[in-house]
Design an enzyme around this catalytic site. Structure first.
Site, PDB file in Angstrom:
ATOM      1  CB  CYS A 288      -0.878   0.050   1.238  1.00 55.92           C
ATOM      2  SG  CYS A 288      -1.723  -1.471   1.536  1.00 55.92           S
TER       3      CYS A 288
HETATM    4  C1  UN1 Z   1       0.822  -2.206   3.658  1.00 56.07           C
HETATM    5  O1  UN1 Z   1       1.361  -2.118   2.561  1.00 56.07           O
HETATM    6  O2  UN1 Z   1      -0.399  -2.459   3.775  1.00 56.07           O
HETATM    7  O3  UN1 Z   1       5.599   0.550   5.749  1.00 56.07           O
HETATM    8  C2  UN1 Z   1       1.526  -2.115   4.951  1.00 56.07           C
HETATM    9  C3  UN1 Z   1       5.538  -0.534   5.203  1.00 56.07           C
HETATM   10  C4  UN1 Z   1       5.174  -1.749   6.016  1.00 56.07           C
HETATM   11  C5  UN1 Z   1       3.694  -1.904   6.112  1.00 56.07           C
HETATM   12  C6  UN1 Z   1       2.952  -1.717   4.824  1.00 56.07           C
HETATM   13  N1  UN1 Z   1       5.790  -1.689   7.312  1.00 56.07           N
HETATM   14  O4  UN1 Z   1       5.719  -0.689   4.023  1.00 56.07           O
END
Ligand code: UN1
Length: 519
Positions: A288
């Site tokens: 994400c």
């Molecule tokens: C996600 O992509 O849903 O900061 C979470 C990050 C990870 C968590 C991502 N620690 O990319």
């Protein structure tokens, strides 16, 4: 022997497969069958919610410090199983092993934080406006938490829901992504065994999206679910927001991102290029928090792009057990979607990063590929330069190994472009000018801002969540998530021996507000 992956309701495997059986394969090696999933359906979800509803009051009666002990045991058990769990993450979704180890570490970090919260979960004592009256606040559990999670972080992100929800005295129904069921079952086992959780406090449902939605709807109608947590696409998030809104609930929503990286003329370009590689192509661009668009000052555009392109050309891609920058797509279904996103590349774009685009095969090879590209679902890393603000690529999340690049002239334009797609999860700026850094922080609508760091890499005790199309403002992690899984209760206790009416029986001091200082 093929392993069968089950739903678990009230501490027992469900056994039946009303939703049929589905094969789950390693996306880096499709010949490797990870397991066969006995899929549940809407009724399985409702049964799980009913079990959780029955178990929740007993769990809430367990003192919070003891629930904290359960979290401590879970953290230690997860840590003791680090390699096995990380290997499973790599095998099931193709995340490079080093990243998978980091993901397991994130669960342990989350447990470490919430162990202490079990001895805190503070309420307040508050002064009353009347004598002989005491005011207090308490945090109460919400009840039953239903959480539906994505598979790109198949164990860490679920732990962000499970750990605080359980610590706060809620019972949980968890539906993992249908492409990461083995990780789901493994984490369930570690939680139930490590935490010594009573039956029904944590339930696991394997079901497809449609059956899950129907089961959630029925559970909400029957009053069996009090809080929903969802990590996934913005489109599904908005459907869940609508459904929970009808039941006067606000879900905890962690949705997609179109995370910008602004590179100013003062930036260290080598550092920025390295971060663009990790942010854009780590986990094959399926976080994400993955980098969406680089917004680079026109004066350093060519210079930056040359460095970013070179690093991308050289990046080892392939077998996720072999120290690559990225492995396969999480699942075949993401490959299909990514093909659509590649279709957004226009004649006015310049494509870099690899000598080809699309799926890596024997006839569409990538130089230096690690392993056999035909064994799994691998894609070329793709840098798309010359992106314009009206392009689909600029406006939408393109979950996969693709990064857009555009230029800006002045800082306000950079900020405008960074906010334009209307997501708001993560963001990054590369600069050595402190004014730029703070102007960016203030102006960007994003839950997270990195200065001279990647768009991904959130830590377990900082708030995580987004604005706009990235979420409804809810935040996970650290002390902030407690407001998702508890309800504040205000208590007043009058020991004056008479009925004191708030606002009406309040004594005031005699003040002379007509007084003016002598001229
Ligand atoms: C996600 O992509 O849903 O900061 C979470 C990050 C990870 C968590 C991502 N620690 O990319």
């Amino acid at each position: 022997m093929t392993r069968t992956i089950n739903s678990y309701v009230n501490g027992a495997p469900v056994g039946a497969a009303p939703g049929g059986t589905v094969e789950n394969r390693n996306p880096a090696n499709l010949d490797d069958l990870v397991g066969t999933v006995a899929m549940g359906d809407a009724n399985t979800f409702v049964d799980a919610a009913r079990a959780a509803k029955a178990a929740q009051p007993g769990w809430a009666d367990v003192p919070a410090p003891i629930r904290g002990r359960a979290i401590a045991h879970i953290g230690r058990l997860v840590e003791a199983n680090t390699e096995a769990l990380a290997r499973l993450v790599t095998r099931e979704i193709g995340k490079p092993y080093a990243e998978a180890l980091g993901e397991v570490r994130e669960i342990v970090d989350t447990c470490d934080f919430f162990v202490g919260e079990g001895r805190r979960l503070y309420g307040q004592t508050v002064p009353s406006e009347m004598p002989d009256k005491a005011l207090f606040t308490f945090r109460n559990p919400v009840g039953v938490v239903a959480t539906i999670t994505a598979g790109n972080f198949p164990v860490a992100v679920p732990a962000w829901y499970l750990v605080p929800a359980l610590l706060c005295g809620n019972a949980v129904v968890w539906k993992p992504a249908d492409y990461s069921p083995a990780c789901g079952e493994a984490l369930y086992e570690l939680f139930v065994r490590g935490g010594g959780l009573p039956e029904g406090v944590l339930n696991l449902v394997m079901a497809d999206g449609e059956q899950t939605f129907a089961g959630l709807e029925q559970s909400l109608e029957a009053g069996l679910v009090d809080k929903v947590g969802f990590t996934g696409s913005s489109a599904v998030g908005s459907k869940i927001g609508e459904l929970t809104g009808r039941h006067l609930q606000s879900a905890c929503l962690e949705l997609g991102g179109k995370n910008p990286m602004v590179i100013t003329p003062s930036a260290d370009l080598d550092l920025a290029a390295e971060a663009a590689l990790f942010s854009g192509f780590g986990t094959a661009g399926q976080r994400c928090t993955s980098l969406g668009t680089v917004i680079v000052h026109e004066s350093v555009h060519e210079d930056f792009l040359a460095r970013f392109d070179k690093l991308t050309q050289q990046a080892p891609v392939g077998d996720p057990t072999q120290g690559v920058v990225f492995g396969p797509m999480l699942d075949e279904k993401f490959a299909e979607r990514f093909e659509d996103y590649l279709g957004w590349i226009q004649p006015h774009h310049t494509v870099l990063g690899s000598s080809a685009t699309g799926r890596i095969t024997a006839t569409n090879p990538r130089e230096g590929f690690v392993g056999d590209p035909e064994a799994g679902v691998f894609y070329h890393p793709t840098i798309v330069d010359g992106v314009r603000e009206d392009d689909e690529i600029f406006r939408n999340e393109t979950f996969g190994p693709m990064v857009g690049v555009t230029t800006y002239r002045d800082f306000d334009e950079a900020l405008r472009l960074a906010n334009l797609p209307g997501y708001g999860l993560s963001s990054s700026i590369y600069t050595t000018d402190a004014n730029d850094a703070f102007r960016f922080r203030r102006g960007i609508s994003a839950g997270m801002v990195s200065v001279n760091n990647s768009t991904s890499g959130a830590e377990a005790h900082l708030p995580f969540g987004g604005n706009g199309k990235s979420g409804n403002g809810s935040r996970q992690s650290g002390m902030w998530v407690l407001d998702q899984f508890t309800r504040w209760q205000a208590m007043n206790w009058d020991y004056s021996g008479r009925l004191q009416k708030a606002q009406m029986d309040v004594a005031d001091l005699t003040a002379d507000e007509s007084y003016r200082l002598p001229e």
